[in-house]
Design a protein around this motif. Structure first.
Motif, PDB file in Angstrom:
ATOM      1  N   ARG A 117       0.590  -1.233   0.017  1.00 25.91           N
ATOM      2  CA  ARG A 117      -0.159   0.086  -0.219  1.00 25.91           C
ATOM      3  C   ARG A 117       0.785   1.294  -0.054  1.00 25.91           C
ATOM      4  O   ARG A 117       0.263   2.388  -0.180  1.00 25.91           O
ATOM      5  CB  ARG A 117      -0.876   0.079   1.287  1.00 25.91           C
ATOM      6  CG  ARG A 117      -2.039  -1.075   1.218  1.00 25.91           C
ATOM      7  CD  ARG A 117      -3.006  -0.777   2.211  1.00 25.91           C
ATOM      8  NE  ARG A 117      -2.402  -0.530   3.568  1.00 25.91           N
ATOM      9  CZ  ARG A 117      -2.163  -1.670   4.348  1.00 25.91           C
ATOM     10  NH1 ARG A 117      -2.261  -2.902   3.901  1.00 25.91           N
ATOM     11  NH2 ARG A 117      -1.453  -1.621   5.359  1.00 25.91           N
ATOM     12  N   ARG A 118       2.210   1.069   0.029  1.00 20.76           N
ATOM     13  CA  ARG A 118       3.029   2.228   0.257  1.00 20.76           C
ATOM     14  C   ARG A 118       2.728   3.095   1.463  1.00 20.76           C
ATOM     15  O   ARG A 118       2.727   4.189   1.126  1.00 20.76           O
ATOM     16  CB  ARG A 118       3.212   3.129  -1.045  1.00 20.76           C
ATOM     17  CG  ARG A 118       3.225   2.371  -2.390  1.00 20.76           C
ATOM     18  CD  ARG A 118       4.952   1.623  -2.437  1.00 20.76           C
ATOM     19  NE  ARG A 118       5.295   1.446  -3.643  1.00 20.76           N
ATOM     20  CZ  ARG A 118       5.566   0.002  -4.008  1.00 20.76           C
ATOM     21  NH1 ARG A 118       4.781  -0.938  -3.372  1.00 20.76           N
ATOM     22  NH2 ARG A 118       5.609  -0.478  -5.222  1.00 20.76           N
ATOM     23  N   ASP A 119       2.486   2.397   2.549  1.00 24.45           N
ATOM     24  CA  ASP A 119       2.298   3.395   3.792  1.00 24.45           C
ATOM     25  C   ASP A 119       3.303   4.061   4.328  1.00 24.45           C
ATOM     26  O   ASP A 119       3.401   4.966   5.184  1.00 24.45           O
ATOM     27  CB  ASP A 119       1.747   2.232   4.887  1.00 24.45           C
ATOM     28  CG  ASP A 119       0.248   1.890   4.626  1.00 24.45           C
ATOM     29  OD1 ASP A 119      -0.311   2.181   3.943  1.00 24.45           O
ATOM     30  OD2 ASP A 119      -0.051   0.806   5.357  1.00 24.45           O
ATOM     31  N   PHE A 120       4.696   3.622   3.749  1.00 22.31           N
ATOM     32  CA  PHE A 120       5.924   4.366   4.291  1.00 22.31           C
ATOM     33  C   PHE A 120       6.883   4.252   3.001  1.00 22.31           C
ATOM     34  O   PHE A 120       6.698   3.369   2.025  1.00 22.31           O
ATOM     35  CB  PHE A 120       6.695   3.768   5.447  1.00 22.31           C
ATOM     36  CG  PHE A 120       6.384   2.291   5.341  1.00 22.31           C
ATOM     37  CD1 PHE A 120       7.273   1.383   4.510  1.00 22.31           C
ATOM     38  CD2 PHE A 120       5.682   1.752   6.368  1.00 22.31           C
ATOM     39  CE1 PHE A 120       7.024   0.156   4.748  1.00 22.31           C
ATOM     40  CE2 PHE A 120       5.561   0.137   6.574  1.00 22.31           C
ATOM     41  CZ  PHE A 120       6.392  -0.533   5.641  1.00 22.31           C
ATOM     42  N   SER A 121       8.000   4.940   3.121  1.00 23.94           N
ATOM     43  CA  SER A 121       8.930   5.033   2.049  1.00 23.94           C
ATOM     44  C   SER A 121       9.782   3.724   1.700  1.00 23.94           C
ATOM     45  O   SER A 121      10.170   3.021   2.764  1.00 23.94           O
ATOM     46  CB  SER A 121       9.759   6.157   2.139  1.00 23.94           C
ATOM     47  OG  SER A 121       9.332   7.407   2.143  1.00 23.94           O
ATOM     48  N   ILE A 122       9.813   2.839   0.772  1.00 26.70           N
ATOM     49  CA  ILE A 122      10.456   1.826   0.316  1.00 26.70           C
ATOM     50  C   ILE A 122      11.378   1.995  -0.902  1.00 26.70           C
ATOM     51  O   ILE A 122      11.317   2.793  -1.569  1.00 26.70           O
ATOM     52  CB  ILE A 122       9.637   0.664   0.114  1.00 26.70           C
ATOM     53  CG1 ILE A 122       8.741   0.931  -1.182  1.00 26.70           C
ATOM     54  CG2 ILE A 122       8.634   0.290   1.293  1.00 26.70           C
ATOM     55  CD1 ILE A 122       8.191  -0.219  -1.636  1.00 26.70           C
ATOM     56  N   GLY A 123      12.504   1.003  -0.901  1.00 24.79           N
ATOM     57  CA  GLY A 123      13.578   1.209  -2.094  1.00 24.79           C
ATOM     58  C   GLY A 123      13.737  -0.391  -2.458  1.00 24.79           C
ATOM     59  O   GLY A 123      13.074  -1.370  -1.980  1.00 24.79           O
ATOM     60  N   THR A 180      13.661  -5.762  -0.878  1.00 24.26           N
ATOM     61  CA  THR A 180      12.837  -4.551  -0.235  1.00 24.26           C
ATOM     62  C   THR A 180      13.746  -3.808   0.943  1.00 24.26           C
ATOM     63  O   THR A 180      14.067  -4.699   1.706  1.00 24.26           O
ATOM     64  CB  THR A 180      11.372  -4.849   0.126  1.00 24.26           C
ATOM     65  OG1 THR A 180      10.852  -5.588  -1.194  1.00 24.26           O
ATOM     66  CG2 THR A 180      10.661  -3.478   0.640  1.00 24.26           C
ATOM     67  N   ILE A 181      13.793  -2.674   0.787  1.00 25.92           N
ATOM     68  CA  ILE A 181      14.326  -1.838   1.894  1.00 25.92           C
ATOM     69  C   ILE A 181      13.340  -0.814   2.329  1.00 25.92           C
ATOM     70  O   ILE A 181      12.591  -0.328   1.536  1.00 25.92           O
ATOM     71  CB  ILE A 181      15.888  -1.140   1.736  1.00 25.92           C
ATOM     72  CG1 ILE A 181      15.708  -0.261   0.462  1.00 25.92           C
ATOM     73  CG2 ILE A 181      16.676  -2.553   1.765  1.00 25.92           C
ATOM     74  CD1 ILE A 181      17.051   0.280   0.297  1.00 25.92           C
ATOM     75  N   ILE A 182      13.320  -0.502   3.616  1.00 23.04           N
ATOM     76  CA  ILE A 182      12.268   0.504   4.047  1.00 23.04           C
ATOM     77  C   ILE A 182      13.029   1.465   4.869  1.00 23.04           C
ATOM     78  O   ILE A 182      13.797   1.286   5.588  1.00 23.04           O
ATOM     79  CB  ILE A 182      11.463  -0.262   5.090  1.00 23.04           C
ATOM     80  CG1 ILE A 182      10.613  -1.481   4.457  1.00 23.04           C
ATOM     81  CG2 ILE A 182      10.490   0.441   5.865  1.00 23.04           C
ATOM     82  CD1 ILE A 182      10.141  -2.481   5.442  1.00 23.04           C
ATOM     83  N   HIS A 183      12.460   2.730   4.470  1.00 27.71           N
ATOM     84  CA  HIS A 183      13.160   4.253   5.025  1.00 27.71           C
ATOM     85  C   HIS A 183      12.875   3.756   6.573  1.00 27.71           C
ATOM     86  O   HIS A 183      11.434   3.874   6.958  1.00 27.71           O
ATOM     87  CB  HIS A 183      12.553   5.098   4.278  1.00 27.71           C
ATOM     88  CG  HIS A 183      13.167   6.408   4.948  1.00 27.71           C
ATOM     89  ND1 HIS A 183      12.625   7.375   5.826  1.00 27.71           N
ATOM     90  CD2 HIS A 183      14.410   7.097   4.511  1.00 27.71           C
ATOM     91  CE1 HIS A 183      13.564   8.270   5.938  1.00 27.71           C
ATOM     92  NE2 HIS A 183      14.506   8.211   5.198  1.00 27.71           N
ATOM     93  N   HIS A 184      13.836   3.937   7.386  1.00 27.15           N
ATOM     94  CA  HIS A 184      13.654   3.959   9.009  1.00 27.15           C
ATOM     95  C   HIS A 184      12.549   4.892   9.442  1.00 27.15           C
ATOM     96  O   HIS A 184      11.779   4.502   9.983  1.00 27.15           O
ATOM     97  CB  HIS A 184      15.168   3.879   9.494  1.00 27.15           C
ATOM     98  CG  HIS A 184      15.231   3.614  10.961  1.00 27.15           C
ATOM     99  ND1 HIS A 184      15.109   4.506  11.868  1.00 27.15           N
ATOM    100  CD2 HIS A 184      15.157   2.217  11.479  1.00 27.15           C
ATOM    101  CE1 HIS A 184      15.395   3.990  13.005  1.00 27.15           C
ATOM    102  NE2 HIS A 184      15.229   2.522  12.809  1.00 27.15           N
ATOM    103  N   GLN A 185      12.924   6.193   9.285  1.00 27.16           N
ATOM    104  CA  GLN A 185      12.097   7.286   9.977  1.00 27.16           C
ATOM    105  C   GLN A 185      10.550   7.254   9.413  1.00 27.16           C
ATOM    106  O   GLN A 185       9.817   6.988  10.380  1.00 27.16           O
ATOM    107  CB  GLN A 185      12.488   8.535   9.510  1.00 27.16           C
ATOM    108  CG  GLN A 185      11.858   9.495  10.672  1.00 27.16           C
ATOM    109  CD  GLN A 185      11.970   9.395  11.941  1.00 27.16           C
ATOM    110  OE1 GLN A 185      12.894   9.077  12.694  1.00 27.16           O
ATOM    111  NE2 GLN A 185      10.685   9.336  12.503  1.00 27.16           N
ATOM    112  N   SER A 186      10.241   6.797   8.206  1.00 26.76           N
ATOM    113  CA  SER A 186       8.864   6.622   7.956  1.00 26.76           C
ATOM    114  C   SER A 186       8.305   5.568   8.364  1.00 26.76           C
ATOM    115  O   SER A 186       7.130   5.565   8.545  1.00 26.76           O
ATOM    116  CB  SER A 186       9.065   6.970   6.149  1.00 26.76           C
ATOM    117  OG  SER A 186       9.120   5.784   5.612  1.00 26.76           O
ATOM    118  N   PHE A 187       9.242   4.601   8.256  1.00 28.62           N
ATOM    119  CA  PHE A 187       8.523   3.158   9.034  1.00 28.62           C
ATOM    120  C   PHE A 187       8.231   3.334  10.642  1.00 28.62           C
ATOM    121  O   PHE A 187       7.062   3.071  11.054  1.00 28.62           O
ATOM    122  CB  PHE A 187       9.772   2.039   8.913  1.00 28.62           C
ATOM    123  CG  PHE A 187       9.401   0.653   9.847  1.00 28.62           C
ATOM    124  CD1 PHE A 187       8.497  -0.164   9.416  1.00 28.62           C
ATOM    125  CD2 PHE A 187      10.243   0.549  11.049  1.00 28.62           C
ATOM    126  CE1 PHE A 187       8.233  -1.178  10.097  1.00 28.62           C
ATOM    127  CE2 PHE A 187      10.010  -0.702  11.671  1.00 28.62           C
ATOM    128  CZ  PHE A 187       9.063  -1.490  11.388  1.00 28.62           C
TER     129      PHE A 187
END
Length: 171
Positions: free
Chosen positions: A35-41, A74-81
């Motif tokens: 759902r792209r609830d936070f930033s991913i890469g 998949t990596i997840i942006h720490h602060q947005s997570f």
């Protein structure tokens, strides 16, 4: 502070913070990723060779990459997570707040109306002897079948509708 987290590491944090077992934590986290609830890469160290196979611009395989393959890259942006995670009370996750993970067609929608003329066309093709079976007739119409899925799953849906309409023997 670490700027990016791997999917597995973020999953462990969800388990501890929300008190969920591994499967529930993974389902909650993967749903949020989709759902792209936070930033991913995508992991820059692993993607270079795997990216074409796992994240092709146009998929060469009907089924595409598995969730496990996609999760491993998949990596997840720490602060947005962390901001997303703040929306859950600590250790109180019951599972009720976990939305469905798998994208699906809304309930009450059907391809029955779109399939009906194709089922009739299949019957005509089989009756004229152009195709010996419902499956071969359905495969000949694959480009006309509406909806997403592999060619096999689309043909199977049409064959099932054919059997519902004309019986197993096509009569």
């Amino acid at each position: 502070m670490v700027e990016w987290l791997g999917f597995a590491e973020a999953c462990e944090i969800v388990q501890v913070k929300l008190g969920l077992n591994g499967a529930r934590a993974k389902a909650l986290l993967w749903g949020a990723v989709l759902r792209r609830d936070f930033s991913i890469g995508h992991s820059p160290t692993e993607v270079h060779d795997e990216e074409r196979r796992l994240f092709p611009s146009t998929s060469r395989t009907p089924q595409g990459p598995s969730d496990a393959d996609r999760q491993s890259l998949t990596i997840i942006h720490h602060q947005s997570f962390l901001d997303w995670l703040q929306g859950f009370p600590p250790g109180k996750a019951t599972g009720d707040e976990i939305p469905p993970v798998v994208p699906h067609r809304p309930k009450g929608t059907s391809y029955a109306a779109a399939d009906a003329p194709l089922v009739q066309e299949m019957h005509n093709l089989i009756s004229r002897g152009e195709y010996p079976s419902a499956r071969s007739a359905a495969m000949s119409l694959i480009a006309k079948i509406k909806g997403a899925g592999t060619p096999d799953s689309l043909a199977r849906r049409l064959v099932d509708r054919y059997k519902e309409t004309y019986g197993a023997n096509g009569e």
